[in-house]
Write a protein that holds these residues in place. Structure first.
Motif, PDB file in Angstrom:
ATOM      1  N   TRP A  45       0.905  -1.233  -0.062  1.00 31.50           N
ATOM      2  CA  TRP A  45       0.267  -0.011  -0.033  1.00 31.50           C
ATOM      3  C   TRP A  45       0.811   1.361  -0.146  1.00 31.50           C
ATOM      4  O   TRP A  45       0.573   2.338  -0.767  1.00 31.50           O
ATOM      5  N   VAL A  63      -5.253  10.521   5.001  1.00 25.35           N
ATOM      6  CA  VAL A  63      -5.319   8.974   5.394  1.00 25.35           C
ATOM      7  C   VAL A  63      -4.647   8.061   4.515  1.00 25.35           C
ATOM      8  O   VAL A  63      -4.118   6.723   4.712  1.00 25.35           O
ATOM      9  N   GLU A  64      -4.546   8.250   3.219  1.00 29.50           N
ATOM     10  CA  GLU A  64      -3.954   7.333   2.173  1.00 29.50           C
ATOM     11  C   GLU A  64      -2.448   7.338   2.245  1.00 29.50           C
ATOM     12  O   GLU A  64      -1.825   6.362   1.937  1.00 29.50           O
ATOM     13  N   TRP A  66      -1.063   7.969   5.642  1.00 33.93           N
ATOM     14  CA  TRP A  66      -0.845   7.236   7.124  1.00 33.93           C
ATOM     15  C   TRP A  66      -1.258   6.141   7.635  1.00 33.93           C
ATOM     16  O   TRP A  66      -0.756   5.337   8.574  1.00 33.93           O
ATOM     17  N   ALA A  67      -2.477   5.454   6.810  1.00 37.61           N
ATOM     18  CA  ALA A  67      -2.856   4.402   7.035  1.00 37.61           C
ATOM     19  C   ALA A  67      -1.923   3.074   6.949  1.00 37.61           C
ATOM     20  O   ALA A  67      -1.896   2.286   7.743  1.00 37.61           O
ATOM     21  N   LEU A 118       0.539   3.335   9.526  1.00 39.99           N
ATOM     22  CA  LEU A 118       0.119   2.867  10.971  1.00 39.99           C
ATOM     23  C   LEU A 118       0.140   0.988  10.655  1.00 39.99           C
ATOM     24  O   LEU A 118       0.645   0.382  11.625  1.00 39.99           O
TER      25      LEU A 118
END
Length: 251
Positions: free
Chosen positions: A40, A200-201, A203-204, A207
């Protein structure tokens, strides 16, 4: 308050049994989280508006740096437990975790250098954050060398515990170095207490990588500790029974 659970942590037999149940779950979680996060982050996350695609090194650099620091804090806790409560399993954890922490620190330094070349124009600068991370690597090397240099296990455990406790002062220096001094290193990319500045694209997957690295650490640490426990407890009945049971299962 019932402290039975705490004393169980010091039992090699109990640890060997519970770790055998946790190990497969941590291993599978590590593979899935790191696999998904890596694909990702490297293939699907959008490029940074300033750094372009070079920012993608954070998906390795940040988890490695976080784990390197967390691991040393764990060593200091193990040192306190070993000195205060005389739990030999604490020394096992300390000795087995130190090489993993050293590797994570080395990965953080190398990936930081790879990121620094296109960003700062140099592989290395004597920045406060980089210098304190280098000191952390030397602390890990010192713990490993000290543990191997002293032949008496009890003496080695005490010496390593003291060094781990004293050396933990370097962790807040690493964390707050970008605030205390005027450094080139950017502030925290990822924290669990504040809302991420990245979309979010981006940091997700970071994580997922952080969680995956911690699961990887847990799995490798348990494997190393299980082997060390068998080595140290080789003369006990339960280890002999465990070995016979394993040999019988293979036959």
């Amino acid at each position: 308050m019932n402290w039975t659970w705490f004393h169980k942590l010091g039992s090699p037999k109990w640890f060997y049994g519970i770790s055998g149940k946790l190990l497969p779950w941590l291993s599978v979680a590590a593979v899935l989280l790191i696999g998904i996060g890596l694909v990702w982050g490297l293939a699907f996350a959008p490029p940074d508006y300033q750094q372009g695609n070079s920012f993608r090194i954070i998906y390795i650099h940040v988890p490695a740096a976080m784990l390197a620091q967390s691991c040393y804090v764990m060593l200091a806790v193990c040192g306190i437990v070993g000195l205060v409560w005389k739990m030999k399993l604490a020394d096992v954890a300390l000795q087995c975790a130190a090489p993993i922490g050293a590797w994570m620190t080395a990965v953080a330094l190398v990936t930081g250098a790879i990121w620094g070349k296109p960003t700062w124009g140099s592989w290395w600068v004597w920045d406060a954050r980089l210098t304190s991370m280098l000191i952390l690597l030397f602390l890990y090397f010192g713990l490993i060398a000290l543990g191997n240099a002293i032949s008496n296990r009890d003496s080695a455990a005490k010496a390593c515990a003291v060094l781990a406790i004293v050396g933990v002062i370097n962790i807040p220096i690493i964390k707050y170095s970008v605030e205390w001094w005027n450094t080139l290193h950017q502030g925290a990319t990822f924290t669990l207490t504040e809302k991420p500045a990245m979309p979010v694209e981006m940091w997700a997957p970071l994580l997922l990588m952080v969680l995956g690295f911690y699961c990887f650490f847990g799995a490798v640490l348990l494997m190393r500790m299980r082997l060390e426990v068998l080595k140290r407890e080789s003369r006990t009945r339960w280890v002999k029974a465990e070995v016979q049971s394993s040999l019988g299962a293979r036959a």
